[in-house]
Motif scaffolding. Structure first.
Motif, PDB file in Angstrom:
ATOM      1  N   LEU A   4      13.421 -44.613  87.632  1.00  0.00           N
ATOM      2  CA  LEU A   4      13.698 -44.753  89.058  1.00  0.00           C
ATOM      3  C   LEU A   4      14.358 -46.101  89.316  1.00  0.00           C
ATOM      4  N   ARG A  18       9.921 -48.662  96.456  1.00  0.00           N
ATOM      5  CA  ARG A  18       9.103 -47.715  95.708  1.00  0.00           C
ATOM      6  C   ARG A  18       7.803 -47.486  96.475  1.00  0.00           C
ATOM      7  N   CYS A 181       9.649 -35.240  99.559  1.00  0.00           N
ATOM      8  CA  CYS A 181      10.468 -36.067  98.674  1.00  0.00           C
ATOM      9  C   CYS A 181      10.623 -35.464  97.277  1.00  0.00           C
ATOM     10  N   HIS A 182       9.572 -34.843  96.749  1.00  0.00           N
ATOM     11  CA  HIS A 182       9.707 -34.255  95.415  1.00  0.00           C
ATOM     12  C   HIS A 182      10.656 -33.065  95.427  1.00  0.00           C
ATOM     13  N   TRP A 187      11.750 -35.625  90.274  1.00  0.00           N
ATOM     14  CA  TRP A 187      11.741 -36.601  89.172  1.00  0.00           C
ATOM     15  C   TRP A 187      10.339 -36.603  88.597  1.00  0.00           C
ATOM     16  N   VAL A 213      16.263 -40.066  99.597  1.00  0.00           N
ATOM     17  CA  VAL A 213      15.292 -39.945  98.509  1.00  0.00           C
ATOM     18  C   VAL A 213      16.039 -40.029  97.185  1.00  0.00           C
ATOM     19  N   CYS A 216      11.430 -38.578  93.118  1.00  0.00           N
ATOM     20  CA  CYS A 216      10.015 -38.544  93.481  1.00  0.00           C
ATOM     21  C   CYS A 216       9.269 -37.573  92.577  1.00  0.00           C
ATOM     22  N   VAL A 239       1.780 -39.973  92.854  1.00  0.00           N
ATOM     23  CA  VAL A 239       3.152 -39.569  93.177  1.00  0.00           C
ATOM     24  C   VAL A 239       3.943 -40.841  93.469  1.00  0.00           C
ATOM     25  N   ALA A 241       7.739 -42.457  94.488  1.00  0.00           N
ATOM     26  CA  ALA A 241       9.050 -42.164  95.083  1.00  0.00           C
ATOM     27  C   ALA A 241       9.871 -43.435  95.183  1.00  0.00           C
ATOM     28  N   LEU A 243      13.007 -44.739  97.459  1.00  0.00           N
ATOM     29  CA  LEU A 243      13.658 -44.376  98.712  1.00  0.00           C
ATOM     30  C   LEU A 243      14.617 -45.469  99.144  1.00  0.00           C
TER      31      LEU A 243
END
Length: 248
Positions: A4, A18, A181-182, A187, A213, A216, A239, A241, A243
């Protein structure tokens, strides 16, 4: 698995951040492993569920924040579990702990909320842990959306343990209004429960439409995050993410 993006501030004032969502089961498991997982993810914000709620709960949550190189923003016993941690990169504008209506016989629920700034951005943040009971959970999803709409901030993120899969009515109520977001940028891993045998996704991070996004999912294989620590830390998988939040 690609990495990421790291947190950074863009020349136009937007911010890449993050965000980590994590049910920590009241820190009843291996707290050292829990801190290692959080630290390895290098989050700017952590949306916690099941923070300690009883004897010396503030001290326990502060210890986790300190060992994760973070600070406590709000929440804990005051919200019956949800909490928010942040890095020193975040400037906290205001916080509010919200208790939801109580259904007799069921655990009372709440929201931990804050408005924070990263460089030129302004961001609403909410951590939640929705009911185990289907009808109450659906109502709480509506209360969550109402709370986000009332924060007076253009860009908002929310995350937590929904106690429901993506095809459930409460989950769909949220995804009708927010980015999952996922689902937007998959990801890492998908399923968040249980660590020993992940088979369902009941934890998620959501964002309003103006937020980009970048990725995530569960940080399986992320540098510094080991399967051993993930299994030892708590009974959920986190989880993570990345962004990009536009400048305000």
């Amino acid at each position: 698995m690609p990495l990421l993006p790291n947190s950074r501030t863009e020349p136009d004032g937007s911010a890449v951040i993050r965000v980590l969502g994590y049910n920590i089961r009241s820190m009843r498991d291996d707290t050292d492993a829990l801190a290692r997982v959080i630290r390895a993810c290098e989050p700017d914000l952590v949306l916690i569920q099941e923070a300690p709620r009883f004897f010396r709960w503030r001290k326990k949550l502060a210890r986790l924040a300190r060992e994760s190189d973070l600070v406590v923003v709000t929440g804990g016993a005051t919200t019956t579990g949800p909490a928010i941690l942040s890095s020193l990169r975040a400037s906290v504008e205001r916080t509010e702990d919200v208790l939801l209506p109580h259904t007799p016989g069921l655990h009372r629920r709440g929201f931990a909320t804050a408005v924070v700034r990263f460089a030129g951005t302004r961001l609403g943040v909410l951590s939640c842990h929705l009911s185990l009971q289907k009808d109450e959970r659906y109502d709480q999803a509506g209360m969550l959306l109402d709370r986000l709409a009332g924060m007076g901030v253009e860009h908002v993120i929310a995350g937590g343990d929904l106690n429901e899969r993506p095809d459930g009515p409460a989950f769909r109520r949220l995804t009708d209004a927010l980015q999952d977001c996922h689902a937007t940028a998959p990801w890492g891993g998908e399923h968040t429960w249980t660590p020993a045998d992940p088979y369902q996704r009941i934890d998620a991070i959501f964002a309003t439409g103006g937020i980009e996004v970048l990725g995530c999912g569960v940080p399986l294989g992320h540098p510094g995050v080991t399967d051993t620590d993930l299994r030892a830390a708590t009974d959920h998988l986190p989880v993570l993410a990345a962004l990009r939040v536009p400048a305000s």
